[in-house]
Design a protein around this motif. Sequence first.
Motif, mmCIF file in Angstrom:
data_model
loop_
_atom_site.group_PDB
_atom_site.id
_atom_site.type_symbol
_atom_site.label_atom_id
_atom_site.label_comp_id
_atom_site.label_asym_id
_atom_site.label_seq_id
_atom_site.Cartn_x
_atom_site.Cartn_y
_atom_site.Cartn_z
ATOM 1 N N GLN A 268 0.826 -1.205 0.000
ATOM 2 C CA GLN A 268 0.000 0.000 0.000
ATOM 3 C C GLN A 268 0.865 1.261 0.000
ATOM 4 O OE1 GLN A 268 -3.422 0.124 2.728
ATOM 5 N NE2 GLN A 268 -3.061 -2.059 3.161
ATOM 6 N N LEU A 269 1.942 1.236 0.805
ATOM 7 C CA LEU A 269 2.837 2.385 0.853
ATOM 8 C C LEU A 269 3.555 2.573 -0.483
ATOM 9 C CD1 LEU A 269 4.117 4.676 2.429
ATOM 10 C CD2 LEU A 269 5.804 3.042 3.326
ATOM 11 N N GLU A 270 3.978 1.477 -1.090
ATOM 12 C CA GLU A 270 4.602 1.552 -2.417
ATOM 13 C C GLU A 270 3.675 2.235 -3.413
ATOM 14 O OE1 GLU A 270 6.429 -1.939 -4.270
ATOM 15 O OE2 GLU A 270 6.432 -2.871 -2.285
ATOM 16 N N GLU A 271 2.414 1.787 -3.443
ATOM 17 C CA GLU A 271 1.461 2.326 -4.403
ATOM 18 C C GLU A 271 1.185 3.795 -4.139
ATOM 19 O OE1 GLU A 271 0.265 0.830 -7.164
ATOM 20 O OE2 GLU A 271 1.764 -0.680 -6.601
ATOM 21 N N TYR A 272 1.174 4.182 -2.881
ATOM 22 C CA TYR A 272 0.950 5.583 -2.532
ATOM 23 C C TYR A 272 2.089 6.463 -3.054
ATOM 24 C CZ TYR A 272 0.781 9.802 0.344
ATOM 25 O OH TYR A 272 0.774 11.106 0.768
ATOM 26 N N ILE A 273 3.335 5.998 -2.846
ATOM 27 C CA ILE A 273 4.490 6.772 -3.317
ATOM 28 C C ILE A 273 4.510 6.817 -4.846
ATOM 29 C CG2 ILE A 273 7.018 6.860 -3.377
ATOM 30 C CD1 ILE A 273 6.983 5.580 -0.566
ATOM 31 N N LYS A 274 4.189 5.684 -5.487
ATOM 32 C CA LYS A 274 4.122 5.657 -6.953
ATOM 33 C C LYS A 274 3.103 6.678 -7.467
ATOM 34 C CE LYS A 274 5.346 0.808 -7.867
ATOM 35 N NZ LYS A 274 4.819 -0.498 -8.357
ATOM 36 N N GLN A 275 1.953 6.736 -6.803
ATOM 37 C CA GLN A 275 0.905 7.661 -7.213
ATOM 38 C C GLN A 275 1.376 9.109 -7.083
ATOM 39 O OE1 GLN A 275 -2.781 7.920 -4.808
ATOM 40 N NE2 GLN A 275 -3.892 7.522 -6.720
ATOM 41 N N GLN A 276 2.104 9.396 -5.999
ATOM 42 C CA GLN A 276 2.634 10.747 -5.830
ATOM 43 C C GLN A 276 3.612 11.120 -6.946
ATOM 44 O OE1 GLN A 276 4.051 10.876 -1.631
ATOM 45 N NE2 GLN A 276 2.515 12.499 -1.450
ATOM 46 N N ILE A 277 4.417 10.133 -7.366
ATOM 47 C CA ILE A 277 5.365 10.373 -8.462
ATOM 48 C C ILE A 277 4.616 10.580 -9.776
ATOM 49 C CG2 ILE A 277 7.226 9.350 -9.831
ATOM 50 C CD1 ILE A 277 8.150 7.927 -7.257
ATOM 51 N N GLU A 278 3.608 9.735 -10.033
ATOM 52 C CA GLU A 278 2.833 9.845 -11.273
ATOM 53 C C GLU A 278 2.062 11.162 -11.338
ATOM 54 O OE1 GLU A 278 0.398 6.375 -11.219
ATOM 55 O OE2 GLU A 278 2.063 5.007 -11.652
ATOM 56 N N ASN A 279 1.574 11.641 -10.197
ATOM 57 C CA ASN A 279 0.816 12.896 -10.151
ATOM 58 C C ASN A 279 1.717 14.123 -10.098
ATOM 59 O OD1 ASN A 279 -1.509 11.363 -10.124
ATOM 60 N ND2 ASN A 279 -1.821 11.529 -7.900
ATOM 61 N N ASN A 280 3.044 13.861 -10.101
ATOM 62 C CA ASN A 280 4.033 14.951 -10.046
ATOM 63 C C ASN A 280 4.022 15.688 -8.712
ATOM 64 O OD1 ASN A 280 6.149 15.731 -11.711
ATOM 65 N ND2 ASN A 280 5.161 17.664 -12.253
ATOM 66 N N ASP A 281 3.406 15.065 -7.684
ATOM 67 C CA ASP A 281 3.518 15.621 -6.336
ATOM 68 C C ASP A 281 4.933 15.421 -5.814
ATOM 69 O OD1 ASP A 281 0.802 16.389 -6.266
ATOM 70 O OD2 ASP A 281 0.203 14.361 -5.677
ATOM 71 N N LEU A 282 5.555 14.324 -6.251
ATOM 72 C CA LEU A 282 6.978 14.095 -6.003
ATOM 73 C C LEU A 282 7.686 14.178 -7.345
ATOM 74 C CD1 LEU A 282 6.970 11.120 -3.449
ATOM 75 C CD2 LEU A 282 7.787 13.447 -3.026
ATOM 76 N N LYS A 283 8.652 15.072 -7.458
ATOM 77 C CA LYS A 283 9.341 15.307 -8.728
ATOM 78 C C LYS A 283 10.750 14.712 -8.676
ATOM 79 C CE LYS A 283 6.845 19.659 -9.452
ATOM 80 N NZ LYS A 283 6.006 19.487 -8.244
ATOM 81 N N PRO A 284 11.350 14.437 -9.853
ATOM 82 C CA PRO A 284 12.726 13.932 -9.875
ATOM 83 C C PRO A 284 13.655 14.806 -9.048
ATOM 84 C CG PRO A 284 11.789 13.825 -12.066
ATOM 85 C CD PRO A 284 10.785 14.542 -11.206
#
Length: 241
Positions: free
Chosen positions: A13-29
């Motif tokens: 669940q935590l993995e998917e949450y972080i992935k979603q943040q990356i996909e939504n650009n809430d977390l950027k490179p």
Amino acid sequence: MINKNSPIPIYHQLEEYIKQQIENNDLKPGDVLPSEREFAETYNISRMTVRQAITNLVNDQLLYRIKGKGTFVMGPKFEQKLHGLTSFTEEMRARGMQTSSKLLHFEIVPANNELASQLNIPEYAPVYEIKRIRLAEDIPMALERTYIPANLVMGITEDIVQHSLYQYIENNLQLKITDGFQVIEAAIATEEEVTHLQIEKNAPILLMQRTTNLENKHTLEVVKSSYRADRYKFMIDLVRH
């Protein structure tokens, strides 16, 4: 975000949450993630669970760790087409990226038998031995060891090797670099490479050895580089004859 009553494992669940943040650009490179402790306290889960989720995302090359600094969001891999002879500095500048080098070692040494053979010079002839960390946007990309005949290329200094050697050789010395031969193979990072490239122990790397020639057929250099496999990939166009 975390449903402890769900049949889905909490780490997943935590993995998917972080992935979603990356996909939504809430977390950027390049963004740094909260620490394991912060994740654990925020969602009332164990640090071991957080560590498993983060490790899986590192293995999937969505995140990367830098010792002593934290865990960061991975950007896209740098793609280099194998169709021309360019230096690291030239390749990164063509992408509009800021490059730099950290000089680890610089001296003139006598060529051993193997190096003399590769450079087509007499054994014990003087050779510049240069070891540098090559960085792009302050991220260590490669550990590079360069060997150049000192009788062929005069005047190399520590200041010059902090920048582009090719630029100095072609512009200042008026020597024309024409061609080279490069071998690439996969390997596991050594302790030295782990330290200088800021990667995980036993991380995969790309080993490259290149021999470069001048227009007058003299061998200019032998370069042995260790590239981060999580940040670099090579491409080549193939034509069927």
